[in-house]
Design a protein around this motif. Structure first.
Motif, PDB file in Angstrom:
ATOM      1  N   TRP A 135       0.815  -1.215   0.000  1.00 54.16           N
ATOM      2  CA  TRP A 135       0.000   0.000   0.000  1.00 54.16           C
ATOM      3  C   TRP A 135       0.848   1.264   0.000  1.00 54.16           C
ATOM      4  O   TRP A 135       0.385   2.317  -0.445  1.00 54.16           O
ATOM      5  CB  TRP A 135      -0.993  -0.024   1.163  1.00 54.16           C
ATOM      6  CG  TRP A 135      -2.092  -1.006   0.896  1.00 54.16           C
ATOM      7  CD1 TRP A 135      -2.258  -2.238   1.459  1.00 54.16           C
ATOM      8  CD2 TRP A 135      -3.151  -0.859  -0.054  1.00 54.16           C
ATOM      9  NE1 TRP A 135      -3.362  -2.858   0.922  1.00 54.16           N
ATOM     10  CE2 TRP A 135      -3.932  -2.029  -0.006  1.00 54.16           C
ATOM     11  CE3 TRP A 135      -3.516   0.149  -0.945  1.00 54.16           C
ATOM     12  CZ2 TRP A 135      -5.052  -2.219  -0.806  1.00 54.16           C
ATOM     13  CZ3 TRP A 135      -4.635  -0.037  -1.743  1.00 54.16           C
ATOM     14  CH2 TRP A 135      -5.387  -1.208  -1.673  1.00 54.16           C
ATOM     15  N   ASP A 136       2.091   1.178   0.460  1.00 48.34           N
ATOM     16  CA  ASP A 136       2.977   2.344   0.395  1.00 48.34           C
ATOM     17  C   ASP A 136       3.266   2.710  -1.062  1.00 48.34           C
ATOM     18  O   ASP A 136       3.388   3.888  -1.403  1.00 48.34           O
ATOM     19  CB  ASP A 136       4.288   2.079   1.139  1.00 48.34           C
ATOM     20  CG  ASP A 136       4.092   1.971   2.648  1.00 48.34           C
ATOM     21  OD1 ASP A 136       3.075   2.485   3.167  1.00 48.34           O
ATOM     22  OD2 ASP A 136       4.959   1.357   3.306  1.00 48.34           O
ATOM     23  N   ILE A 144       1.197   2.143  -3.627  1.00 51.28           N
ATOM     24  CA  ILE A 144      -0.037   2.762  -4.132  1.00 51.28           C
ATOM     25  C   ILE A 144      -0.118   4.208  -3.644  1.00 51.28           C
ATOM     26  O   ILE A 144      -0.408   5.124  -4.417  1.00 51.28           O
ATOM     27  CB  ILE A 144      -1.281   1.964  -3.675  1.00 51.28           C
ATOM     28  CG1 ILE A 144      -1.230   0.510  -4.162  1.00 51.28           C
ATOM     29  CG2 ILE A 144      -2.569   2.670  -4.104  1.00 51.28           C
ATOM     30  CD1 ILE A 144      -1.364   0.318  -5.642  1.00 51.28           C
ATOM     31  N   GLU A 145       0.171   4.415  -2.370  1.00 53.11           N
ATOM     32  CA  GLU A 145       0.126   5.765  -1.807  1.00 53.11           C
ATOM     33  C   GLU A 145       1.120   6.688  -2.517  1.00 53.11           C
ATOM     34  O   GLU A 145       0.797   7.841  -2.827  1.00 53.11           O
ATOM     35  CB  GLU A 145       0.423   5.730  -0.310  1.00 53.11           C
ATOM     36  CG  GLU A 145       0.342   7.090   0.350  1.00 53.11           C
ATOM     37  CD  GLU A 145       0.530   7.037   1.854  1.00 53.11           C
ATOM     38  OE1 GLU A 145       0.144   8.018   2.513  1.00 53.11           O
ATOM     39  OE2 GLU A 145       1.062   6.033   2.372  1.00 53.11           O
ATOM     40  N   LEU A 160      -0.289   7.732  -5.832  1.00 48.74           N
ATOM     41  CA  LEU A 160      -1.362   8.713  -5.663  1.00 48.74           C
ATOM     42  C   LEU A 160      -0.800  10.086  -5.291  1.00 48.74           C
ATOM     43  O   LEU A 160      -1.287  11.111  -5.779  1.00 48.74           O
ATOM     44  CB  LEU A 160      -2.355   8.230  -4.610  1.00 48.74           C
ATOM     45  CG  LEU A 160      -3.176   6.997  -5.020  1.00 48.74           C
ATOM     46  CD1 LEU A 160      -3.921   6.431  -3.828  1.00 48.74           C
ATOM     47  CD2 LEU A 160      -4.131   7.333  -6.147  1.00 48.74           C
ATOM     48  N   LYS A 161       0.230  10.115  -4.470  1.00 42.75           N
ATOM     49  CA  LYS A 161       0.845  11.398  -4.106  1.00 42.75           C
ATOM     50  C   LYS A 161       1.565  12.019  -5.298  1.00 42.75           C
ATOM     51  O   LYS A 161       1.509  13.225  -5.507  1.00 42.75           O
ATOM     52  CB  LYS A 161       1.814  11.211  -2.940  1.00 42.75           C
ATOM     53  CG  LYS A 161       1.117  11.072  -1.606  1.00 42.75           C
ATOM     54  CD  LYS A 161       2.111  10.963  -0.469  1.00 42.75           C
ATOM     55  CE  LYS A 161       1.390  10.891   0.864  1.00 42.75           C
ATOM     56  NZ  LYS A 161       2.316  10.723   1.984  1.00 42.75           N
ATOM     57  N   GLN A 216      -1.459  12.598  -8.132  1.00 36.23           N
ATOM     58  CA  GLN A 216      -2.640  13.302  -7.635  1.00 36.23           C
ATOM     59  C   GLN A 216      -3.826  13.181  -8.596  1.00 36.23           C
ATOM     60  O   GLN A 216      -4.341  14.185  -9.115  1.00 36.23           O
ATOM     61  CB  GLN A 216      -2.302  14.765  -7.359  1.00 36.23           C
ATOM     62  CG  GLN A 216      -1.218  14.917  -6.325  1.00 36.23           C
ATOM     63  CD  GLN A 216      -0.863  16.364  -6.043  1.00 36.23           C
ATOM     64  OE1 GLN A 216      -1.545  17.287  -6.463  1.00 36.23           O
ATOM     65  NE2 GLN A 216       0.215  16.557  -5.318  1.00 36.23           N
ATOM     66  N   ILE A 232      -8.793   1.483  -2.052  1.00 37.02           N
ATOM     67  CA  ILE A 232      -8.154   2.728  -2.509  1.00 37.02           C
ATOM     68  C   ILE A 232      -9.025   3.914  -2.104  1.00 37.02           C
ATOM     69  O   ILE A 232      -8.538   4.898  -1.551  1.00 37.02           O
ATOM     70  CB  ILE A 232      -7.919   2.709  -4.034  1.00 37.02           C
ATOM     71  CG1 ILE A 232      -6.812   1.716  -4.383  1.00 37.02           C
ATOM     72  CG2 ILE A 232      -7.566   4.110  -4.547  1.00 37.02           C
ATOM     73  CD1 ILE A 232      -6.609   1.507  -5.863  1.00 37.02           C
ATOM     74  N   ARG A 255      -8.991   4.278   1.864  1.00 40.27           N
ATOM     75  CA  ARG A 255      -7.716   4.708   2.448  1.00 40.27           C
ATOM     76  C   ARG A 255      -7.303   6.106   2.017  1.00 40.27           C
ATOM     77  O   ARG A 255      -6.720   6.857   2.793  1.00 40.27           O
ATOM     78  CB  ARG A 255      -6.592   3.751   2.039  1.00 40.27           C
ATOM     79  CG  ARG A 255      -6.604   2.433   2.740  1.00 40.27           C
ATOM     80  CD  ARG A 255      -5.474   1.556   2.192  1.00 40.27           C
ATOM     81  NE  ARG A 255      -5.537   0.241   2.770  1.00 40.27           N
ATOM     82  CZ  ARG A 255      -4.528  -0.346   3.395  1.00 40.27           C
ATOM     83  NH1 ARG A 255      -3.373   0.270   3.498  1.00 40.27           N
ATOM     84  NH2 ARG A 255      -4.667  -1.542   3.897  1.00 40.27           N
ATOM     85  N   PHE A 256      -7.571   6.435   0.756  1.00 33.26           N
ATOM     86  CA  PHE A 256      -6.991   7.652   0.191  1.00 33.26           C
ATOM     87  C   PHE A 256      -8.026   8.693  -0.229  1.00 33.26           C
ATOM     88  O   PHE A 256      -7.663   9.762  -0.706  1.00 33.26           O
ATOM     89  CB  PHE A 256      -6.086   7.289  -0.990  1.00 33.26           C
ATOM     90  CG  PHE A 256      -5.046   6.262  -0.635  1.00 33.26           C
ATOM     91  CD1 PHE A 256      -4.004   6.574   0.221  1.00 33.26           C
ATOM     92  CD2 PHE A 256      -5.135   4.967  -1.125  1.00 33.26           C
ATOM     93  CE1 PHE A 256      -3.053   5.622   0.569  1.00 33.26           C
ATOM     94  CE2 PHE A 256      -4.190   4.005  -0.789  1.00 33.26           C
ATOM     95  CZ  PHE A 256      -3.150   4.330   0.063  1.00 33.26           C
TER      96      PHE A 256
END
Length: 142
Positions: free
Chosen positions: A43-44, A46-47, A50-51, A54, A84, A87-88
């Motif tokens: 998940w890190d 995926i994060e 996303l960061k 954006q 997703i 979490r985000f």
């Protein structure tokens, strides 16, 4: 027209393909394939995607059977998309991805792929195809 960025994922139990694109040209570029264990990604990773990108929306491929019915992999892809979103807090849309892996393999073969998909996966090519197909059905409005 406001440009939108989208991320697409081709969910799999061993690998998850990823692609990013923007609405001005309705094109997408492949990203690194994300390893998964029984469908669970890091998940890190995926994060971080996303960061970095954006996205306004995340598109997750829904691997329906050819007759349009759902299967176990569909349930798991939906769970991935729901996680997703949960979490985000990014909007997630599921999108029919029938035959994208086959098309991705054909495209890779035309570019010289030798057929060893374990060592040289095509999952991110499939994610790109999912996103490009999504845009064909959802063209941006000027």
């Amino acid at each position: 027209m406001t440009s939108q960025t989208l991320l697409a994922f081709d969910f799999g139990t061993k690998r998850i393909g990823a692609a990013v694109g923007q609405s001005i040209t309705c094109t997408a570029n492949i990203l690194n394939t994300i390893p998964a264990k029984e469908g669970i990604p890091n998940w890190d990773t995926i994060e971080a995607l996303l960061k970095e990108w954006q996205p306004d929306t995340v598109i997750v491929g829904l691997p329906l059977n050819m007759d349009g019915t759902e299967n176990e992999l569909c349930r798991r892809a939906k769970k991935f998309g729901n996680r997703i979103h949960g979490r985000f807090r990014v909007p997630v849309e599921m999108f029919d991805e029938r035959l994208t892996t086959r098309e991705a393999k054909e495209l890779a073969w035309e570019e010289g792929h030798k057929g060893n998909y374990a060592n040289d996966p095509v999952d991110s090519i499939a994610a790109r195809l999912i996103l490009e197909s999504w845009w064909r059905q959802h063209p941006p409005t000027p």
